[in-house]
Design an enzyme around this catalytic site. Structure first.
Site, PDB file in Angstrom:
ATOM      1  N   GLY A  12      33.185  42.757  45.124  1.00  0.00           N
ATOM      2  CA  GLY A  12      32.218  42.062  44.249  1.00  0.00           C
ATOM      3  C   GLY A  12      30.800  42.438  44.660  1.00  0.00           C
ATOM      4  O   GLY A  12      29.863  41.647  44.501  1.00  0.00           O
ATOM      5  N   GLY A  15      27.468  42.197  42.361  1.00  0.00           N
ATOM      6  CA  GLY A  15      27.030  40.909  41.810  1.00  0.00           C
ATOM      7  C   GLY A  15      25.713  40.440  42.414  1.00  0.00           C
ATOM      8  O   GLY A  15      25.067  41.158  43.187  1.00  0.00           O
ATOM      9  N   GLN A  16      25.337  39.210  42.060  1.00  0.00           N
ATOM     10  CA  GLN A  16      24.039  38.678  42.502  1.00  0.00           C
ATOM     11  C   GLN A  16      23.936  38.668  44.037  1.00  0.00           C
ATOM     12  O   GLN A  16      22.939  39.106  44.594  1.00  0.00           O
ATOM     13  CB  GLN A  16      23.843  37.250  41.961  1.00  0.00           C
ATOM     14  CG  GLN A  16      22.436  36.736  42.202  1.00  0.00           C
ATOM     15  CD  GLN A  16      22.310  35.224  42.092  1.00  0.00           C
ATOM     16  OE1 GLN A  16      23.259  34.520  41.739  1.00  0.00           O
ATOM     17  NE2 GLN A  16      21.147  34.714  42.415  1.00  0.00           N
ATOM     18  N   ASP A  38      33.693  47.042  43.610  1.00  0.00           N
ATOM     19  CA  ASP A  38      33.527  46.128  42.480  1.00  0.00           C
ATOM     20  C   ASP A  38      34.344  46.681  41.315  1.00  0.00           C
ATOM     21  O   ASP A  38      34.698  47.863  41.298  1.00  0.00           O
ATOM     22  CB  ASP A  38      32.036  46.061  42.072  1.00  0.00           C
ATOM     23  CG  ASP A  38      31.693  44.790  41.304  1.00  0.00           C
ATOM     24  OD1 ASP A  38      31.040  43.903  41.885  1.00  0.00           O
ATOM     25  OD2 ASP A  38      32.085  44.678  40.116  1.00  0.00           O
ATOM     26  N   ARG A  40      32.982  46.985  38.518  1.00  0.00           N
ATOM     27  CA  ARG A  40      31.999  47.859  37.880  1.00  0.00           C
ATOM     28  C   ARG A  40      32.009  49.222  38.560  1.00  0.00           C
ATOM     29  O   ARG A  40      32.181  49.321  39.780  1.00  0.00           O
ATOM     30  CB  ARG A  40      30.594  47.262  37.990  1.00  0.00           C
ATOM     31  CG  ARG A  40      30.510  45.858  37.406  1.00  0.00           C
ATOM     32  CD  ARG A  40      29.070  45.399  37.343  1.00  0.00           C
ATOM     33  NE  ARG A  40      28.966  43.973  37.660  1.00  0.00           N
ATOM     34  CZ  ARG A  40      27.856  43.266  37.571  1.00  0.00           C
ATOM     35  NH1 ARG A  40      26.740  43.826  37.196  1.00  0.00           N
ATOM     36  NH2 ARG A  40      27.838  41.976  37.873  1.00  0.00           N
ATOM     37  N   ASP A  56      39.786  46.710  41.702  1.00  0.00           N
ATOM     38  CA  ASP A  56      40.112  45.410  41.116  1.00  0.00           C
ATOM     39  C   ASP A  56      40.826  44.576  42.183  1.00  0.00           C
ATOM     40  O   ASP A  56      41.926  44.929  42.611  1.00  0.00           O
ATOM     41  CB  ASP A  56      41.027  45.625  39.889  1.00  0.00           C
ATOM     42  CG  ASP A  56      41.359  44.312  39.194  1.00  0.00           C
ATOM     43  OD1 ASP A  56      41.010  43.244  39.736  1.00  0.00           O
ATOM     44  OD2 ASP A  56      41.978  44.373  38.117  1.00  0.00           O
ATOM     45  N   TYR A 146      36.038  25.940  38.001  1.00  0.00           N
ATOM     46  CA  TYR A 146      35.409  26.669  39.120  1.00  0.00           C
ATOM     47  C   TYR A 146      35.468  25.824  40.400  1.00  0.00           C
ATOM     48  O   TYR A 146      35.889  26.305  41.463  1.00  0.00           O
ATOM     49  CB  TYR A 146      33.969  26.986  38.719  1.00  0.00           C
ATOM     50  CG  TYR A 146      33.107  27.617  39.777  1.00  0.00           C
ATOM     51  CD1 TYR A 146      33.400  28.874  40.306  1.00  0.00           C
ATOM     52  CD2 TYR A 146      31.943  26.979  40.224  1.00  0.00           C
ATOM     53  CE1 TYR A 146      32.569  29.465  41.251  1.00  0.00           C
ATOM     54  CE2 TYR A 146      31.104  27.567  41.159  1.00  0.00           C
ATOM     55  CZ  TYR A 146      31.420  28.802  41.674  1.00  0.00           C
ATOM     56  OH  TYR A 146      30.593  29.384  42.604  1.00  0.00           O
ATOM     57  N   LYS A 150      37.528  26.501  43.839  1.00  0.00           N
ATOM     58  CA  LYS A 150      36.859  26.617  45.146  1.00  0.00           C
ATOM     59  C   LYS A 150      37.470  25.629  46.149  1.00  0.00           C
ATOM     60  O   LYS A 150      37.662  25.960  47.320  1.00  0.00           O
ATOM     61  CB  LYS A 150      35.349  26.364  45.002  1.00  0.00           C
ATOM     62  CG  LYS A 150      34.597  27.493  44.312  1.00  0.00           C
ATOM     63  CD  LYS A 150      34.625  28.772  45.145  1.00  0.00           C
ATOM     64  CE  LYS A 150      33.821  29.891  44.525  1.00  0.00           C
ATOM     65  NZ  LYS A 150      34.002  31.178  45.203  1.00  0.00           N
TER      66      LYS A 150
HETATM   67  P1  NAD Z   1      28.483  37.477  40.396  1.00  0.00           P
HETATM   68  O1  NAD Z   1      29.195  37.072  39.166  1.00  0.00           O
HETATM   69  O2  NAD Z   1      27.042  37.854  40.302  1.00  0.00           O
HETATM   70  O3  NAD Z   1      29.240  38.709  41.069  1.00  0.00           O
HETATM   71  C1  NAD Z   1      30.634  38.797  41.127  1.00  0.00           C
HETATM   72  C2  NAD Z   1      30.992  40.269  41.137  1.00  0.00           C
HETATM   73  O4  NAD Z   1      32.421  40.352  41.194  1.00  0.00           O
HETATM   74  C3  NAD Z   1      30.549  41.021  39.879  1.00  0.00           C
HETATM   75  O5  NAD Z   1      29.815  42.172  40.225  1.00  0.00           O
HETATM   76  C4  NAD Z   1      31.853  41.389  39.185  1.00  0.00           C
HETATM   77  O6  NAD Z   1      31.823  42.645  38.532  1.00  0.00           O
HETATM   78  C5  NAD Z   1      32.816  41.417  40.367  1.00  0.00           C
HETATM   79  N1  NAD Z   1      34.209  41.210  39.955  1.00  0.00           N
HETATM   80  C6  NAD Z   1      34.675  40.392  38.968  1.00  0.00           C
HETATM   81  N2  NAD Z   1      36.003  40.497  38.864  1.00  0.00           N
HETATM   82  C7  NAD Z   1      36.401  41.399  39.806  1.00  0.00           C
HETATM   83  C8  NAD Z   1      37.651  41.944  40.180  1.00  0.00           C
HETATM   84  N3  NAD Z   1      38.780  41.575  39.543  1.00  0.00           N
HETATM   85  N4  NAD Z   1      37.691  42.832  41.182  1.00  0.00           N
HETATM   86  C9  NAD Z   1      36.559  43.221  41.808  1.00  0.00           C
HETATM   87  N5  NAD Z   1      35.327  42.757  41.486  1.00  0.00           N
HETATM   88  C10 NAD Z   1      35.261  41.867  40.495  1.00  0.00           C
HETATM   89  O7  NAD Z   1      28.690  36.320  41.466  1.00  0.00           O
HETATM   90  P2  NAD Z   1      27.733  35.946  42.692  1.00  0.00           P
HETATM   91  O8  NAD Z   1      26.738  34.987  42.200  1.00  0.00           O
HETATM   92  O9  NAD Z   1      27.314  37.153  43.423  1.00  0.00           O
HETATM   93  O10 NAD Z   1      28.767  35.091  43.573  1.00  0.00           O
HETATM   94  C11 NAD Z   1      29.516  35.660  44.623  1.00  0.00           C
HETATM   95  C12 NAD Z   1      30.360  34.568  45.254  1.00  0.00           C
HETATM   96  O11 NAD Z   1      29.504  33.526  45.727  1.00  0.00           O
HETATM   97  C13 NAD Z   1      31.341  33.888  44.292  1.00  0.00           C
HETATM   98  O12 NAD Z   1      32.505  33.541  44.993  1.00  0.00           O
HETATM   99  C14 NAD Z   1      30.613  32.638  43.878  1.00  0.00           C
HETATM  100  O13 NAD Z   1      31.505  31.623  43.513  1.00  0.00           O
HETATM  101  C15 NAD Z   1      29.895  32.284  45.161  1.00  0.00           C
HETATM  102  N6  NAD Z   1      28.726  31.433  44.917  1.00  0.00           N
HETATM  103  C16 NAD Z   1      27.651  31.910  44.248  1.00  0.00           C
HETATM  104  C17 NAD Z   1      26.549  31.089  44.011  1.00  0.00           C
HETATM  105  C18 NAD Z   1      25.327  31.583  43.283  1.00  0.00           C
HETATM  106  O14 NAD Z   1      24.412  30.783  43.015  1.00  0.00           O
HETATM  107  N7  NAD Z   1      25.234  32.864  42.950  1.00  0.00           N
HETATM  108  C19 NAD Z   1      26.569  29.768  44.481  1.00  0.00           C
HETATM  109  C20 NAD Z   1      27.717  29.295  45.108  1.00  0.00           C
HETATM  110  C21 NAD Z   1      28.782  30.154  45.347  1.00  0.00           C
HETATM  111  C1  AKB Z   2      27.024  28.066  39.632  1.00  0.00           C
HETATM  112  O1  AKB Z   2      26.050  27.495  39.103  1.00  0.00           O
HETATM  113  O2  AKB Z   2      28.150  28.149  39.135  1.00  0.00           O
HETATM  114  C2  AKB Z   2      26.824  28.663  41.014  1.00  0.00           C
HETATM  115  C3  AKB Z   2      27.272  27.710  42.053  1.00  0.00           C
HETATM  116  C4  AKB Z   2      26.407  26.586  42.453  1.00  0.00           C
HETATM  117  O3  AKB Z   2      28.345  27.843  42.556  1.00  0.00           O
HETATM  118  N1  AKB Z   2      25.447  29.034  41.144  1.00  0.00           N
END
Ligand code: NAD
Ligand code: AKB
Length: 317
Positions: A12, A15-16, A38, A40, A56, A146, A150
Site C-alpha cells: 500500500g 497511498g497517503q 501497491d 497501482r 495484490d 471500517y 479494524k
Molecule cells: P490510502 O487509501 O491512501 O492507501 C492505501 C493504498 O493501498 C492505496 O495506494 C491502494 O492502491 C493500496 N491498495 C488497495 N488495495 C490493495 C491491494 N489489494 N493490494 C495492494 N495494495 C492495495 O490509505 P492510507 O490513508 O495511506 O491508510 C493506510 C493505512 O492507515 C490503512 O490501514 C488505514 O486504515 C490506516 N489509517 C489511515 C488514516 C488516515 O487518516 N489516512 C487514519 C487511520 C488509519
Molecule cells: C478515515 O477517516 O477513515 C481515516 C481514519 C480516521 O481512519 N482517516
C-alpha cells in the site's frame, strides 16, 4: 557478532501514508532495503528512490513469493479501504481489510519475519465510547464496517502474537493531515481538502458540520510515531492490539479560523453529507497515556503549527 540486516516490504506504498512512510524507511534502512508495493503500477513520488513492485495483498501466493524472493524480514501493511469508501462497499472493505491482514500474518508466521506493522484507527471507537480523552481500554462498539474490520484486526494481531510469537505492532491513527500524497476515502479527509480549496479557490464547502470535533494528527508526527513504535524494545510493548495515539483535536470551524489568519479572504461553508454520521460516532479526543508511558510517545504539532506548515508546503508545490 553477526548483525541481521532487515529488508522491508511496504504494502500500500502508493497511498497517503505509504509514500511518506516508504521514503522515511528508505532514509533509515537504505533505498534498496525497502521494497515499495501497491496495486497501482507506479507512483511518481516514489520513482527513482528504490524498488517498486505491483502486488495484490489478496493474492497470498504471489505475496509469499515476493517475501521469499526479496528476502523480506519486515512488512508494513497499509493497504485498506477507509471509512467513507467502506460504507459504500462494505463487503469489499471487510474482505480487503481482513484477508489482507490474515495473509500477511500467516506469511509472517511461516517465514518467521522479524516484525510486522499494521495500522488501526480511532474508527474502532463507536457512539458508546467516551467522547473526550477516549481511553486505551473502554467500551468499543464501532458502527462502520471500517471500524469493525479494524477492531477485529487488532484482535487477530494479538492472537498471532500470543499464539505464534509474531511481533506485530499497531497504532490507532487519528485522521492524518498531509500535503504529499492524496487521502484515500476517509471521513477526516476534509482537513486536507480545506487547504487545497483555500489555496486554489479561496473557498471550501465542508462535508461535516462546523462544530464536529475529531482527533487529528500531522503526518510528520504519524511517521515518527510509527518508527518509534517499531524501534521500541519488545518488552516495552504492553499493548498487542493497538495503541491510542493523540496529536490534536479541532472542528472545521476552528481549522477554518486558523487558515483565515494566513489567507484573509478564505470563505468556508458547510454541506454535511453521509460522512457526518460516521464522524459523530467517533470520539472527539484521545487519551494516549499508555503509549507515552510504554515507549515515550509525544506529538510535536498542534493546529497553528500544522496549518502554517501545510500552507507553506502546498504553496511551494
Ligand atoms: P490510502 O487509501 O491512501 O492507501 C492505501 C493504498 O493501498 C492505496 O495506494 C491502494 O492502491 C493500496 N491498495 C488497495 N488495495 C490493495 C491491494 N489489494 N493490494 C495492494 N495494495 C492495495 O490509505 P492510507 O490513508 O495511506 O491508510 C493506510 C493505512 O492507515 C490503512 O490501514 C488505514 O486504515 C490506516 N489509517 C489511515 C488514516 C488516515 O487518516 N489516512 C487514519 C487511520 C488509519
Ligand atoms: C478515515 O477517516 O477513515 C481515516 C481514519 C480516521 O481512519 N482517516
Amino acid at each position: 557478532m553477526s548483525v541481521v540486516k532487515d529488508k522491508i516490504l511496504v504494502i500500500g506504498a502508493s497511498g497517503q501514508i505509504g509514500v511518506e512512510l516508504t521514503l522515511a524507511l528508505r532514509k533509515r534502512y537504505g533505498n534498496l532495503n525497502v521494497v515499495a508495493s501497491d496495486l497501482r503500477e507506479e507512483n511518481p513520488l516514489l520513482k527513482g528512490s528504490g524498488p517498486y513492485v505491483s502486488l495484490d495483498v489478496m493474492n497470498k501466493e504471489m505475496l509469499h513469493v515476493q517475501v521469499i524472493r526479496q528476502n523480506i524480514t519486515q512488512i508494513y501493511l497499509l493497504a485498506a479501504i477507509l471509512s467513507a469508501t467502506g460504507e459504500k462497499n462494505p463487503n469489499l472493505a471487510w474482505h480487503l481489510n481482513m484477508q489482507g491482514l490474515l495473509n500477511v500474518l500467516d506469511i509472517a508466521r511461516e517465514e518467521k519475519l522479524h516484525k510486522i506493522y499494521w495500522p488501526s484507527s480511532i474508527a474502532v471507537f463507536g457512539p458508546t465510547s467516551p467522547k473526550q480523552h477516549c481511553p486505551q481500554q473502554t467500551i468499543i462498539e464501532p458502527s462502520t464496517v471500517y471500524g469493525i474490520s479494524k477492531y477485529a484486526g487488532e484482535f487477530w494481531c494479538k492472537y498471532y502474537h500470543n499464539r505464534y510469537g509474531v511481533d506485530v505492532r499497531s497504532l490507532r491513527y487519528p485522521g492524518l493531515i498531509s500535503y504529499k500524497s492524496e487521502p484515500g476515502g476517509g471521513t477526516t479527509d476534509y482537513a486536507i481538502e480545506i487547504f487545497n480549496g483555500a489555496l486554489e479557490d479561496k473557498k471550501y464547502r465542508c462535508f461535516l458540520k462546523e462544530d464536529t470535533f475529531l482527533p487529528m494528527m500531522y503526518m510528520p508526527d504519524a511517521i515518527r510515531a510509527t518508527l518509534e513504535l517499531m524501534d521500541a524494545p519488545a518488552d516495552k510493548i504492553s499493548v498487542r492490539t493497538s495503541y491510542n495515539i493523540s496529536g490534536m483535536s479541532f472542528s472545521p470551524k476552528e481549522i477554518g479560523a486558523e487558515i483565515l489568519k494566513l489567507i484573509p479572504d478564505f470563505k468556508l461553508s458547510y454541506a454535511p453529507d453521509y460522512r457526518q454520521a460516521i464522524a459523530d460516532s467517533w470520539p472527539q479526543s484521545i487519551d494516549d497515556t499508555v503509549a507515552s508511558g510504554d515507549w515515550g510517545w509525544k506529538p510535536q504539532y498542534n493546529l497553528p503549527k500544522m496549518t502554517a506548515d501545510m500552507i507553506e508546503n502546498l504553496s511551494n508545490n
